[in-house]
Write a protein that holds these residues in place. Structure first.
Motif, short mmCIF file in Angstrom:
data_model
loop_
_atom_site.label_atom_id
_atom_site.label_comp_id
_atom_site.label_asym_id
_atom_site.label_seq_id
_atom_site.Cartn_x
_atom_site.Cartn_y
_atom_site.Cartn_z
N GLY A 249 -42.59 -11.26 10.05
CA GLY A 249 -43.16 -10.53 8.93
C GLY A 249 -42.92 -9.05 9.09
N ALA A 250 -43.13 -8.26 8.06
CA ALA A 250 -42.90 -6.82 8.12
C ALA A 250 -43.79 -6.14 7.10
N THR A 251 -44.20 -4.89 7.44
CA THR A 251 -44.93 -4.06 6.49
C THR A 251 -43.99 -3.01 5.91
N PRO A 252 -44.34 -2.41 4.77
CA PRO A 252 -43.47 -1.35 4.23
C PRO A 252 -43.30 -0.17 5.19
N GLU A 253 -44.27 0.01 6.10
CA GLU A 253 -44.16 1.13 7.05
C GLU A 253 -43.23 0.81 8.22
N GLY A 254 -42.69 -0.40 8.30
CA GLY A 254 -41.73 -0.73 9.35
C GLY A 254 -42.31 -1.55 10.49
N ASP A 255 -43.61 -1.95 10.43
CA ASP A 255 -44.16 -2.80 11.49
C ASP A 255 -43.47 -4.17 11.45
N ARG A 256 -43.20 -4.72 12.65
CA ARG A 256 -42.61 -6.05 12.76
C ARG A 256 -43.67 -7.00 13.34
N LEU A 257 -43.90 -8.13 12.68
CA LEU A 257 -44.97 -9.03 13.06
C LEU A 257 -44.45 -10.45 13.21
N CYS A 258 -45.10 -11.20 14.08
CA CYS A 258 -44.84 -12.63 14.25
C CYS A 258 -46.09 -13.37 13.79
N ILE A 259 -45.96 -14.15 12.70
CA ILE A 259 -47.09 -14.83 12.07
C ILE A 259 -47.11 -16.27 12.56
N ALA B 248 -53.67 -2.64 7.64
CA ALA B 248 -55.10 -2.50 7.39
C ALA B 248 -55.40 -1.04 7.02
N PRO B 249 -56.47 -0.79 6.26
CA PRO B 249 -56.81 0.61 5.91
C PRO B 249 -57.02 1.45 7.15
N ALA B 250 -56.80 2.75 7.02
CA ALA B 250 -56.97 3.68 8.13
C ALA B 250 -58.39 3.56 8.69
N GLY B 251 -58.49 3.49 10.01
CA GLY B 251 -59.77 3.37 10.67
C GLY B 251 -60.20 1.93 10.88
N SER B 252 -59.52 0.98 10.27
CA SER B 252 -59.88 -0.43 10.45
C SER B 252 -59.41 -0.91 11.81
N SER B 253 -60.15 -1.84 12.39
CA SER B 253 -59.77 -2.41 13.68
C SER B 253 -58.98 -3.69 13.52
N SER B 254 -58.58 -4.01 12.33
CA SER B 254 -57.87 -5.26 12.07
C SER B 254 -56.37 -5.04 12.13
N PRO B 255 -55.62 -6.09 12.54
CA PRO B 255 -54.16 -6.00 12.47
C PRO B 255 -53.71 -6.11 11.02
N PRO B 256 -52.43 -5.87 10.75
CA PRO B 256 -51.92 -6.04 9.38
C PRO B 256 -52.22 -7.45 8.87
N SER B 257 -52.47 -7.54 7.58
CA SER B 257 -52.75 -8.84 6.96
C SER B 257 -51.46 -9.41 6.39
N CYS B 258 -51.26 -10.71 6.63
CA CYS B 258 -50.03 -11.38 6.19
C CYS B 258 -50.40 -12.69 5.52
N PRO B 259 -49.58 -13.15 4.56
CA PRO B 259 -49.78 -14.49 4.00
C PRO B 259 -49.63 -15.54 5.08
#
Length: 1527
Positions: free
Chosen positions: A1038-1048, A1072-1083
């Motif tokens: 997976g990937a975010t628009p900011e360039g993060d690479r994720l394995c779902i 996740a929103p700034a200040g959140s402790s959660s990782p990026p959300s993915c389908p």
């Protein structure tokens, strides 16, 4: 007999049905789809036909006395239990085969049902459970008991509990743990922050939370403070507090004073911003913190303007002097001045101390013209060559009068100026004194006036005109070192020879020879007798002049002396010479060769007394002078006596004293050239142009007087002394070098750097000692100005130390700056000894009108150091006190301040802190770090207080260990151990790989390196991994628009492969929103292609795939998935109608259609009745013959040429893959290898149609078997077995893929690879990093797991039986190959494949397990199922080879194979300590060694499965920090 009777019964039934008219269909009993005479002959879907009782009926279930079902076409008939435990049978025509057993039993073969393992409700055979009984769960084909206390479970987690217990985190318990409560039998977490709660309110809080009004809050609201885990009320005077008596904010109308709130400020303080603040320590009274109303004793107002409010001081600031009541201003630009304030003593930065027109010392922005700022910014005269300068040897502009910068390159920076440039350079003045030395023309060695007005030509050049020099020079002809104006060479370059005509040649012409004298470089004439020679004598000839005979190296006359022979008649007799000739070549006096008289010389054939001009006598003959000579005494260039016009003479060494007649030579030899050499001057005295040497070191000098005259320019490195006209290496005393000459010093100077009065370096001795100041010698008796002292060693005024106002020497102050006390010759830098301060107040002994002298007075008793006598004047406190911001010494810092190091002072804390301190070292306020924050703020690693932890840090859950690794399962919310971190929460550092993290260091929510992958692990958090892709097929990129690479991870629990098509790209995720402790959300990764071992894939169309331990209704288990039964079937063991075990109830309205179809079928089938009777009769006869032969043996079911059973589709020989090796495949010239059993080569399929049919690439590998696998041998069966197994395993990753096969000759068409793995491991030039070796080990385990999942044992796992190819990203992809010795662990499959498989057991001793070797020793065949753990043993040895890159033979002690086999049975294994050579590190070596030791355990039951081996390898790659290699 029972079967024959049954067949006859069925025949009679068919005849009866055929005889019944079609009109009878309408009266069939319920459930029948066809009947005859009131008896059912066919049933509706889902019903069973009972014919053993009358009338024949269709039942929903067979009765207990007829429990089994016989399948014949689409009819299932209830019969007696013919095969014990068998529920469904099929008549094959020769026997009855069991197709499915009753629940609780499994099919071992077509004749036997065996009980399932305990806990199984249904199985496919021993150890192959397909469904489990209650209280059990299915895993890897086994039913395991649920954990104790579970009613139902999934794997090791309970899903339902017995009555009276509750479900908590996958386990059953009597009560919910702390931090949770029970709702409907399931434990739910309390609201965040609660340690204990009821359904609607907290009863106790977690550490870091406070109980207030039934809720747990992070901070108490206004008017409350933390008290024993709850919020207590503040005092009524406080608006906010830390405790009951410690206010942090005051109520309205109150002022803060320390920790209390008061109604009015006491004396010595003033009100500011709602608090009482102490006055500055210098004030007696004050109106604010920066304005005294009255000064303390001995102090004066700091501001110099009368009436202007300011603080008070004992020491005036820079630029001011101490007055009686106020400080007074010094002159503009002064930082210190004299007591009267009229003369500057020191200047502000950037200003220069110089005298103005009124002889007052002032501070000026720039030094006057012709001076520069010397040490102490005192203006000093420039070097005399400068018009302006920036230092003693750095001119900015040159003085006028032809002075230019000596350095020709402007980039070299400022330098001194000169009036005469170095040799080869010309002074070129420019405006504003910016002229520089420019180079002469290339043809000039020296020049003047212009670059091309040469005074000496360069080497290889000569005067361009007859006018000579000075003037232009022109290049000589090639090879000339110098030349005349007419272009004749006068000297040649080295290696060339100067001819008599003025040319430079490589070899002398005929009649000339090269002068052998060292450095001569010219051609000399041969003796007249020689036509060619190597020397000047007649006996050095190579050939002779006409008329002479060549004898040896001499040329001689043919006639005796005094006679000759006519040249036109060589045979004539010799005739007499003329009387004047001693030797001749004719009869007259003009034919003389040698003269008869010694006083005569021969010239032009005649004998004369003197040679003509331009000739010189030599050996009785007149020889021509060198062409540069007017007269000479030899033929060489250096033997001239006079020169030709236009040339100058250079004296050479003295020649012979006499001529050829012994007469004295009147003149000295010389050489003639176009110009004088360097260091010589032209002297035209007595009408001659003669070069005379200049004095030593001189480059140019005047001629005349018989030698070089006065020097005009010295050579580089020499200085001209004008008075003597000589050159010197250094100027004499009393002179200084300026430009290229020495100039006399001024009369005041004994040594100088120029001629002016301000250029002195030392002063001349006179009646009294004179002092030097800024290059000027002061008058006799004059002293140094204030701030300077007389250095007797140098006689110059030197600056006093910076802390002195006046001094007598460098370390002896005589006066200090205002307010600074003088102590034993030292100014105390505004600090009296400890416990005292500089008191400027008048005291007894001061003279009226004198400026008060500083004295050290005692500090207040509370101070260690101070600036005044008051308690608030403290500058440093005793060791047990701290310096507060108001200048007082206190025991504890007031709120909002912290103790800074060094000064032990209280400094305001950063915003948000309640307590702070400074790290060591670092006393500055900016270095203070918070140690305690206001409620609701987090303490960061940098020592600040912030609402949220910054990136790279996290807020641990209350009571958790920040450094602990991420737990396998997250704790229930609110379930934390008790602890008391205090108000606020401390941030902890994330792991090195994490850019951001949450709750624990290793639970990354973002990765530090952009190339790393964030591996999402669900309730186990997340972690960062390096690599080109996700670590396995159970993750989706997976990937975010900011360039993060994720394995779902796969959304379906138990999914082993949910990978997407690479062309689809990564899944789109959101940060996740700034200040959140959660990782990026993915389908969720909902797709699944393959489940983990022990689970079955159910992928209905249009719905997400699931992994189940048993197939649902309407499906049957395949090898790895649940496959649909035939339409209308709710329970089956195959895909066709004939495999249906239970039909769904047929809805109303379908009976009529079925009956119509049956009627049509019967009408068409009646004419075939006679043929059917004939076939049945034939079958009965066959049965009687079989009965006479006895029971059918299992091995008699198929012969050598038996047809493969098509019901076993997955291992039947694939007909569509059969090819002709010669017609369909074109071999290439690439041979891939040759062994004992087969040869492998590369080939190309012929035609695109064949490639499409086989679904193969353009280049494949062909494995051509040798004759040992020809038909009629056991090898043929092995060949068929390998083809069938490869076809069954197609699509399995890391198993070599088969595309086609050929029967004759036997060959298999396979996937093409680059190299066997054993060769790759031995190729030391191929880099295999630890991560790649771990990946190879993991992938081979995955391939073996895929084979075992299909019930296939490889039987010969080793590195040589693994192929590898390199992928584009540099990784190696391995695949198991050579399945010729592989075995099916299913007896049914083996019997279906070949009629009688060859009894072959292929193995390699070093990889063979102990039980395999023991079976060989006993000469017994192992049961097929035991080959699976034997494969795991071989996998462990292969993995050891991969990790160490060593074959087992490298460590097996060189034992013979038989001895090695016994050693293995006795317990010998490859040494695990060799893993250190793989450079994995101790954190990886230990789990690897444990895995290998488990996998090659002596007991087969102790070894892990292939899937378990794979999963443990993946865990080592992930958890132990080894570099991950994607699968």
């Amino acid at each position: 007999m029972r079967r024959s009777g049954l067949l006859l019964f069925l025949l009679a039934l068919l005849v009866l049905v055929a005889a019944r008219p079609a009109a009878g269909l309408a009266g069939c009993p319920a459930g029948c789809s066809a009947c005859a005479g009131g008896n059912c002959t066919r049933c509706e879907a889902g019903l069973f036909l009972l014919t053993a009782k009358s009338p024949h009926a269709c039942l929903a279930a067979c009765p207990a006395d007829y429990p089994s079902k016989l399948r014949s076409g689409s009819v299932d008939t209830c019969i007696v239990e013919m095969i014990p435990g068998c529920e469904y049978l099929r008549d094959t025509g020769s026997d009855f085969h069991c197709e499915a057993c009753f629940p609780g039993a499994g099919l071992r073969d077509v004749f036997t049902c065996v009980p399932c393992e305990p806990g199984c409700s249904r199985c496919a055979g021993p150890g192959e459970c397909t469904a489990c009984a209650p209280g059990h769960f299915l895993a890897a084909g086994q039913c395991a008991a649920c954990p104790a206390g579970c009613s139902q479970c999934q794997a090791d987690r309970c899903t339902e509990c017995p009555p009276g217990e509750v479900l908590s985190e996958g386990a059953c318990a009597a009560a919910c743990p702390g931090g949770s409560f029970a709702r409907a039998g399931v434990c739910e977490a309390c609201q965040p922050g609660c340690a204990a709660c009821t359904v609607d309110a907290c009863t106790a809080c977690a550490p870091g939370r406070l109980l207030h009004a039934g809720a747990c809050v992070e901070a108490c609201p206004g008017g409350f403070f933390p008290l024993a885990g709850a919020c207590g009320p503040c005092d009524s005077s406080c608006a906010a507090c830390l405790s009951e008596g410690e206010c942090t904010a005051c109520a309205a109308g109150r002022l803060a004073l320390g920790k209390a709130c008061v109604e009015a400020c006491p004396a010595g303080t003033f009100a500011q911003a709602g608090a009482c603040v102490a006055c500055h320590g210098s004030c007696a009274t004050c109106a604010s913190g920066h304005a005294c109303l009255a000064c303390g004793p001995g102090l004066r107002f700091r501001h110099p303007t009368p009436g202007e409010a300011s603080l008070c001081t004992a020491t005036c600031p820079p630029g001011q002097a101490a007055g009686p009541a106020r400080c007074v201003l010094c002159p503009r630009g002064c930082t210190d001045c004299t007591a009267d304030g009229l003369d500057c003593v020191a200047c502000a930065e950037g200003l220069h101390l110089a005298e103005d027109g009124a002889a007052r010392r002032r501070c000026l922005p720039d030094c006057p013209a012709g001076s520069f700022a010397d040490r102490g910014l005192i203006c000093t005269a420039c070097h005399p060559s400068c018009a302006a300068c920036r230092g003693p040897d750095a001119c900015d502009a040159c003085r006028p009068g032809g002075w230019v910068f000596a350095e020709p390159d402007p980039a070299a920076g400022p330098g001194l100026c000169t009036d005469r440039c170095a040799p080869g350079w010309l002074a070129v003045p420019e405006p504003a004194g910016r002229g520089r030395c420019r180079p002469c023309a290339p043809e000039c060695d020296l020049c003047e006036g212009a670059a091309d007005r040469c005074t000496r030509c360069a080497a290889g050049a000569g005067p361009a005109t007859d006018a000579g020099l000075p003037g232009p020079c022109a290049a000589c002809a090639a090879g000339c070192a110098s030349c005349s104006a007419e272009g004749r060479c006068l000297a040649c370059r080295e290696g060339l020879w100067l001819t008599g005509t003025g040319a430079c040649v490589g070899a002398c012409p005929a009649g000339w020879f090269a002068d052998p004298a060292p450095g001569a470089g010219e051609c000399l004439p041969c003796a007249p007798e020689c036509a060619a020679c190597h020397g000047p004598r007649a006996d050095q000839c190579h050939s002779c002049a006409p008329g002479l005979d060549h004898i040896g190296s001499s040329c001689v006359w043919p006639c005796p002396a005094g006679a000759f022979r006519p040249a036109d008649n060589p045979a004539a007799a010799c005739q007499p010479c003329h009387v004047s000739c001693a030797v001749c070549n004719g009869p007259t006096d003009s034919h003389c060769w040698d003269c008869a008289g010694a006083e005569l010389v021969q010239q032009g054939g005649r004998c004369v007394q003197l040679c003509a001009g331009g000739f010189t006598p030599e050996a009785g003959r007149c020889r021509a002078c060198h062409f540069t000579c007017a007269t000479c005494d030899g033929t060489r260039a250096g033997e001239c006596l006079d020169c030709r016009p236009g040339l100058v003479s250079v004296f050479g060494p003295a020649g012979p004293d006499t001529d050829h007649l012994g007469r004295p030579r009147p003149r000295r030899r010389r050489r003639c050239d176009a110009q004088c050499p360097t260091g010589w001057a032209l002297d035209r005295a007595a009408g001659q142009a003669v070069c005379m040497p200049c004095p030593e070191g001189c480059l140019l000098c005047g001629g005349g007087g018989g030698g070089g005259g006065a020097c005009e320019q010295c050579q580089r490195g020499w200085l001209l002394v004008p008075a003597s006209g000589q050159c010197a290496g250094a100027c004499p005393a009393g002179m200084a070098p300026v430009g290229a000459a020495c100039v006399p010093c001024h009369g005041d100077c004994s040594a100088c750097f120029g001629p002016g009065a301000g250029h002195c370096i030392s002063c001349a001795a006179e009646a009294g000692q004179r002092l030097l100041l800024g290059g000027v010698c002061l008058p006799v008796g004059a002293g140094c100005p204030e701030g300077l002292y007389a250095d007797r060693a140098t006689g110059a005024c030197q600056p006093c130390p910076s802390d002195c106002r006046a001094c007598s020497q460098a370390d002896q102050c005589t006066g200090c700056r205002p307010g600074v006390p003088l102590y034993q010759g030292r100014c105390l830098a505004a600090a009296c000894p400890a416990g005292t301060f500089a008191d400027m107040a008048p005291h007894p002994g001061d003279m009226p009108g004198d400026e008060p002298a500083a004295r050290c007075a005692a500090c207040h008793a509370s101070c260690a150091r101070c600036g005044g006598p008051l308690p608030g004047d403290c500058l440093r406190c005793p060791a047990d006190r701290l310096l507060a911001p108001d200048g007082r010494c206190v025991e504890e810092c007031p709120p909002g301040t912290g103790a800074g190091p060094g000064r032990a002072a209280c400094i305001p804390c950063p915003a948000g802190c309640t307590d702070c301190q400074a790290p060591s070292p670092g006393p500055e306020p900016a270095d203070l770090r918070c140690t305690r924050c206001l409620p609701g703020l987090h303490l960061t690693m940098a020592g600040g207080c912030a609402p949220l932890c910054p990136p790279g840090e996290f807020a641990p859950r209350p009571g958790a260990d920040p450094a602990a690794p991420a737990p396998a399962l997250a704790p229930a919310p609110g379930q934390v151990p008790p602890s008391d971190p205090g108000p606020g929460q401390r941030c902890a550092p994330c792991a090195a790989a994490c850019q951001t993290c949450a709750h624990q260091a290793a639970q990354c929510t973002g990765c530090r390196h952009p190339a790393e992958w964030l591996l999402l692990l669900g309730d186990r958090g997340a972690r960062c991994l390096a690599g080109a892709s996700c670590p396995g097929r159970d993750f989706v990129p997976g990937a975010t628009p900011e360039g993060d690479r994720l394995c779902i991870p796969c959304a379906e629990a138990g999914c082993a492969d949910c990978s997407r098509d690479p062309a689809a790209g990564p899944v789109s995720c959101t940060r996740a929103p700034a200040g959140s402790s959660s990782p990026p959300s993915c389908p969720a990764a909902v797709g699944c292609r393959r489940c983990r071992e022990g689970l079955l894939l159910l992928a209905p169309a249009g719905q997400p795939a699931r992994c189940l331990d048993a197939c649902p209704e309407g499906h049957f288990p395949g090898a790895t998935d649940c496959r649909p039964c035939a339409r209308g079937c709710i329970r089956c063991d195959g895909p066709d109608d004939g495999h249906c075990l239970e039909q769904a109830a047929d809805p109303n309205g379908r009976h009529g259609a079925r009956r119509r179809a049956l009627a049509i079928g019967l009408g068409v089938g009646l004419p075939m009745l006679l043929l059917l009777v004939l076939l049945l009769a034939t079958g009965m006869a066959f049965c009687r013959r079989r009965r006479r032969r006895g029971p059918l043996a299992k091995k008699d079911m198929l012969d050598e040429n038996a047809t493969v059973l098509n019901t076993i589709v997955e291992i039947s020989l694939p007909g569509r893959a059969l090819v002709s090796l010669e017609a369909d495949l074109a071999p290439t010239d690439q041979s891939l290898g040759k062994g004992k059993q087969a040869t492998v080569y590369a080939a190309r399929p012929v035609g695109a149609g064949l490639r499409d049919r086989l679904a193969c690439p353009d280049l494949v590998a062909v494995k051509l078997f040798h004759d040992n696998r020809s038909p009629g041998t056991g090898g043929k069966s092995l060949f068929h077995s390998e083809v069938a197994l490869l076809w069954m395993l197609r699509g399995c990753e890391h198993v070599v893929q088969m595309y086609a096969y050929s029967e004759s000759p036997p060959a298999i068409v396979l996937e093409l690879f680059q190299t066997p793995l054993d060769r790759l491991l031995q190729a030391t030039e191929v880099d295999l990093p630890p991560g790649q070796r771990l990946g190879l080990m993991r992938d081979i385990a995955a391939g073996l797991g895929a084979m075992h999942a299909q019930g296939v044992a490889h039987c010969d796992v080793k590195a040589a039986n693994v192929l590898a190819r390199r992928l584009p990203d540099g990784r190696w992809y391995p695949a198991l190959c050579d399945l010729g010795g592989a075995k099916n662990t299913s007896d049914l499959r083996a019997s279906a494949l070949v009629s009688e498989a060859a009894n072959v057991d292929l193995l390699s001793i070093a990889y063979a397990s102990p039980e395999r070797l023991e079976s060989i020793f006993r000469r017994q065949q192992m049961p097929p199922v035991q080959y699976l753990p034997a494969d795991i043993y071989a996998l462990a040895v292969t993995s050891w080879s991969i990790l160490t890159r060593l074959p087992p033979s490298a460590v097996n002690k060189g034992l013979p194979l038989a001895k090695l086999a016994r050693e293995i049975v006795a317990g010998y294994r490859p040494p695990v300590d060799r893993l250190r050579e793989g450079h994995f590190g101790p954190g990886v070596e230990a789990p690897l060694a444990a895995l290998l030791q488990d996998a090659w355990a002596g007991e087969a039951s102790d070894r892990p499965t292939a899937a378990g081996f794979h999963d443990r390898t993946v865990a080592i790659i992930l958890a132990q920090g080894a570099p991950p290699v994607p699968q």
